[in-house]
Scaffold this motif. Sequence first.
Motif, PDB file in Angstrom:
ATOM      1  N   GLN A   1     -15.107   0.541  -5.315  1.00 36.39           N
ATOM      2  CA  GLN A   1     -13.813   1.192  -5.571  1.00 36.39           C
ATOM      3  C   GLN A   1     -13.240   0.789  -6.910  1.00 36.39           C
ATOM      4  OE1 GLN A   1     -12.015   0.663  -1.450  1.00 36.39           O
ATOM      5  NE2 GLN A   1     -10.589   2.113  -2.340  1.00 36.39           N
TER       6      GLN A   1
ATOM      7  N   LEU B   1     -18.560   5.775  -0.246  1.00 36.40           N
ATOM      8  CA  LEU B   1     -17.171   6.242  -0.148  1.00 36.40           C
ATOM      9  C   LEU B   1     -16.290   5.517  -1.154  1.00 36.40           C
ATOM     10  CD1 LEU B   1     -16.572   6.529   3.688  1.00 36.40           C
ATOM     11  CD2 LEU B   1     -16.824   8.347   2.031  1.00 36.40           C
TER      12      LEU B   1
ATOM     13  N   TRP C   1     -14.897   7.274  -4.218  1.00 39.40           N
ATOM     14  CA  TRP C   1     -14.046   8.425  -3.910  1.00 39.40           C
ATOM     15  C   TRP C   1     -13.263   8.892  -5.132  1.00 39.40           C
ATOM     16  CZ3 TRP C   1     -13.704  10.976   0.799  1.00 39.40           C
ATOM     17  CH2 TRP C   1     -12.726  11.960   0.876  1.00 39.40           C
TER      18      TRP C   1
ATOM     19  N   VAL D   1     -15.050  11.389   7.002  1.00 42.05           N
ATOM     20  CA  VAL D   1     -14.289  10.160   6.753  1.00 42.05           C
ATOM     21  C   VAL D   1     -13.098  10.094   7.689  1.00 42.05           C
ATOM     22  CG1 VAL D   1     -13.053   8.817   5.037  1.00 42.05           C
ATOM     23  CG2 VAL D   1     -15.018  10.142   4.359  1.00 42.05           C
TER      24      VAL D   1
ATOM     25  N   ARG E   1     -18.068  -1.690  -0.322  1.00 42.90           N
ATOM     26  CA  ARG E   1     -17.312  -0.474  -0.603  1.00 42.90           C
ATOM     27  C   ARG E   1     -16.143  -0.794  -1.532  1.00 42.90           C
ATOM     28  NH1 ARG E   1     -14.736   3.104   4.200  1.00 42.90           N
ATOM     29  NH2 ARG E   1     -13.245   1.419   4.313  1.00 42.90           N
TER      30      ARG E   1
ATOM     31  N   ASP F   1     -13.185   6.721   9.590  1.00 42.13           N
ATOM     32  CA  ASP F   1     -12.285   5.694   9.063  1.00 42.13           C
ATOM     33  C   ASP F   1     -11.013   6.361   8.532  1.00 42.13           C
ATOM     34  OD1 ASP F   1     -11.089   3.530   7.971  1.00 42.13           O
ATOM     35  OD2 ASP F   1     -12.714   2.984   6.622  1.00 42.13           O
ATOM     36  N   PRO F   2     -10.128   6.821   9.453  1.00 44.39           N
ATOM     37  CA  PRO F   2      -8.951   7.579   9.018  1.00 44.39           C
ATOM     38  C   PRO F   2      -8.064   6.790   8.055  1.00 44.39           C
ATOM     39  CG  PRO F   2      -8.838   7.049  11.364  1.00 44.39           C
ATOM     40  CD  PRO F   2     -10.207   6.692  10.909  1.00 44.39           C
ATOM     41  N   GLY F   3      -7.994   5.470   8.247  1.00 47.44           N
ATOM     42  CA  GLY F   3      -7.157   4.652   7.364  1.00 47.44           C
ATOM     43  C   GLY F   3      -7.621   4.735   5.923  1.00 47.44           C
ATOM     44  N   PHE F   4      -8.936   4.759   5.729  1.00 46.16           N
ATOM     45  CA  PHE F   4      -9.470   4.819   4.372  1.00 46.16           C
ATOM     46  C   PHE F   4      -9.104   6.142   3.711  1.00 46.16           C
ATOM     47  CE2 PHE F   4     -12.843   5.826   1.314  1.00 46.16           C
ATOM     48  CZ  PHE F   4     -12.783   4.699   0.521  1.00 46.16           C
ATOM     49  N   LEU F   5      -9.233   7.227   4.455  1.00 45.94           N
ATOM     50  CA  LEU F   5      -8.906   8.539   3.877  1.00 45.94           C
ATOM     51  C   LEU F   5      -7.436   8.589   3.497  1.00 45.94           C
ATOM     52  CD1 LEU F   5     -10.133  11.318   3.248  1.00 45.94           C
ATOM     53  CD2 LEU F   5      -9.153  12.107   5.373  1.00 45.94           C
ATOM     54  N   ARG F   6      -6.580   8.009   4.366  1.00 41.14           N
ATOM     55  CA  ARG F   6      -5.158   7.992   4.067  1.00 41.14           C
ATOM     56  C   ARG F   6      -4.911   7.214   2.778  1.00 41.14           C
ATOM     57  NH1 ARG F   6      -3.640   6.526   8.997  1.00 41.14           N
ATOM     58  NH2 ARG F   6      -3.194   4.400   8.378  1.00 41.14           N
ATOM     59  N   ALA F   7      -5.638   6.102   2.608  1.00 40.72           N
ATOM     60  CA  ALA F   7      -5.418   5.259   1.438  1.00 40.72           C
ATOM     61  C   ALA F   7      -5.898   5.938   0.157  1.00 40.72           C
ATOM     62  CB  ALA F   7      -6.123   3.919   1.626  1.00 40.72           C
ATOM     63  N   VAL F   8      -7.069   6.581   0.189  1.00 43.68           N
ATOM     64  CA  VAL F   8      -7.611   7.122  -1.061  1.00 43.68           C
ATOM     65  C   VAL F   8      -7.161   8.545  -1.336  1.00 43.68           C
ATOM     66  CG1 VAL F   8      -9.630   5.637  -1.124  1.00 43.68           C
ATOM     67  CG2 VAL F   8      -9.784   7.852   0.005  1.00 43.68           C
TER      68      VAL F   8
ATOM     69  N   THR G   1      -4.244   5.031  -6.215  1.00 49.01           N
ATOM     70  CA  THR G   1      -5.707   5.049  -6.171  1.00 49.01           C
ATOM     71  C   THR G   1      -6.315   3.796  -6.783  1.00 49.01           C
ATOM     72  OG1 THR G   1      -5.591   6.357  -8.172  1.00 49.01           O
ATOM     73  CG2 THR G   1      -6.024   7.543  -6.131  1.00 49.01           C
TER      74      THR G   1
ATOM     75  N   MET H   1       0.822  -1.213   0.000  1.00 52.84           N
ATOM     76  CA  MET H   1       0.000   0.000   0.000  1.00 52.84           C
ATOM     77  C   MET H   1       0.856   1.262   0.000  1.00 52.84           C
ATOM     78  SD  MET H   1      -3.242   0.108   0.229  1.00 52.84           S
ATOM     79  CE  MET H   1      -3.493   1.640   1.123  1.00 52.84           C
TER      80      MET H   1
ATOM     81  N   ASP I   1      -9.332   0.672  11.874  1.00 46.40           N
ATOM     82  CA  ASP I   1      -9.569   1.579  13.004  1.00 46.40           C
ATOM     83  C   ASP I   1     -10.821   2.385  12.713  1.00 46.40           C
ATOM     84  OD1 ASP I   1      -8.312   2.713  10.917  1.00 46.40           O
ATOM     85  OD2 ASP I   1      -6.876   3.894  12.058  1.00 46.40           O
ATOM     86  N   ILE I   2     -11.902   1.637  12.452  1.00 47.37           N
ATOM     87  CA  ILE I   2     -13.170   2.265  12.128  1.00 47.37           C
ATOM     88  C   ILE I   2     -13.983   2.405  13.407  1.00 47.37           C
ATOM     89  CG2 ILE I   2     -15.384   1.875  10.986  1.00 47.37           C
ATOM     90  CD1 ILE I   2     -13.879   0.621   8.703  1.00 47.37           C
ATOM     91  N   ASP I   3     -14.579   3.564  13.579  1.00 50.31           N
ATOM     92  CA  ASP I   3     -15.445   3.789  14.727  1.00 50.31           C
ATOM     93  C   ASP I   3     -16.825   3.250  14.380  1.00 50.31           C
ATOM     94  OD1 ASP I   3     -16.896   4.663  16.815  1.00 50.31           O
ATOM     95  OD2 ASP I   3     -16.558   6.803  16.502  1.00 50.31           O
TER      96      ASP I   3
END
Lengths: 251, 290
Positions: free
Chosen positions: A151, A95, A98, B166, A147, B170-177, A70, A52, A80-82
Amino acid sequence: MSPSSIHLQDVTIAFDRHPAVHHLSGSFVPGSLTAIVGPNGAGKSTLLRALMNDLPLASGRIDRGHVMPTDIGYLPQAADIDRRFPITVGDVVLLGSWRQAGAFRAVSEGSVSEARRALSSVGLTGFEQRLIGTLSAGQFQRVLFARLLLQNAKLILLDEPFTAIDARTTHDLLQVVRRWHQDGRTVIAVLHDVEQVRAHFPQTLLLAREPVAWGPTATTMTSDYLMRARLMAERWDETAAICDVPDQSAA
Amino acid sequence: MTVYQLFILPFVEYGFLRRALIACVALGLGSGPVGVLLMLRRMSLVGDAMSHAVLPGAAIGFLIAGGLSLPAMGLGGLVAGLSVALLSGLVSRSTPLREDASFASFYLTSLALGVLIVSLRGSNIDLLHVLFGTILAIDAKALYFIGAITSITVITLAVIYRPLVVECFDPGFLRAVAGQGSLYHFLFLFLVVLNLVAGFQALGTLMAVGLMMLPATVAQLWARSLPGMMLTAAATAAVSGYIGLIVSYHLGFASGPTIILTASVIYGCSLLIGPSAAMRRLLPRPHLTG
């Protein structure tokens, strides 16, 4: 655009100078479906994060070919999802668009109907308006797969996607993985279930910090290799000397 | 006493009450949504820390302007609050300290420094004004200042809403995209500081955060969706302002604390009767078939 492989050349990834992945070379062929198997602490998740571009390499290099950042869809192990965040299932799936919508542009009608189809194909028809806090762990994993579907990634990295997921959900989500494979996407999944790997994954990388075996599943998942992977020392050697294998990628 | 005399007449008769009310509504519009996001990021106490961090800047502004001057103190507070936010972010990214720990150390330093600076020059009365605010002394200029900050807050939130959500969820997702999450994090902290600065003339540095966090907790007890929570928080802040001003006018209480206490009372009632509140646990309803 010709598809190209993802080449790993003598890759070492270290934490605090101790290698988590040690001198790994090989390539993921485009459209391949590879399982990464190995004991805990073998560097499997580390390798995915390096693919990644989320971790620096201690040595060696990774050539991703035509795959742009991308183009990669990534499902972390324990994201680390809330899970109590007040957001609807539909919004989470959206999302995935994106790349089209970005941070500021409007979400197109097409994406909305695509999200609805993605939810249906993971067995969650009509869940758009539900808040994620009301979902079970398995349902939430289905949402994350939806999701990923949206993508439309060329390279899909799954880190233990079926851990703590029941048999039926696993079965459904494996169908999704198979569909990605049929679409010609490159899929790399970290897994623990040996039977599952033998049944569904044509390629396997057996990793125990050092690569143990990499190739067609039938030739890598032998009891001999599996035993060798299991013998990996879990502990870091605090007195380890500096590894002086020359960096071949520089050549 | 008629209902008109009780609830409306004070605002008709006194300009300072009208201005105070408008200030409360504006503050609520900005601070409410910011507070909701702050709470969802589990940073409720960071808001508190930030409000203390604003103090030395306000105090230096106070010294330079030679008295209670909103522009000077506001600018000083903004600079001080942002410095603490940036320094804490820097420390938590480059050391093993977590962000809340570094916030705690920086805001305590900042608070001590602020009180020291004010006590060097001003009287105790001035210190009280800085700490607890003077909502009834808000003039037209202060009102424009608060209104401008509210407008900036609402517009900025609207623009960065998606990445900010976001980044929370889901901070990891934002970092990835998208690559960068910290940009939105700092923009958000900037809004937090900005709203605290807007609030301190009205409620003081210590209680400005009250109009941010109390409505946010009330909102979480009533609303399910994020936009719903933001609206509830803004409305709660405005209602607290109105009731607080009325009560303080008729009973002769200090306005700032009365407004915050009104918000507390609303919070208490929500705890008892809100949809996800304690009462619902005590009076169980029969479950459904599926």
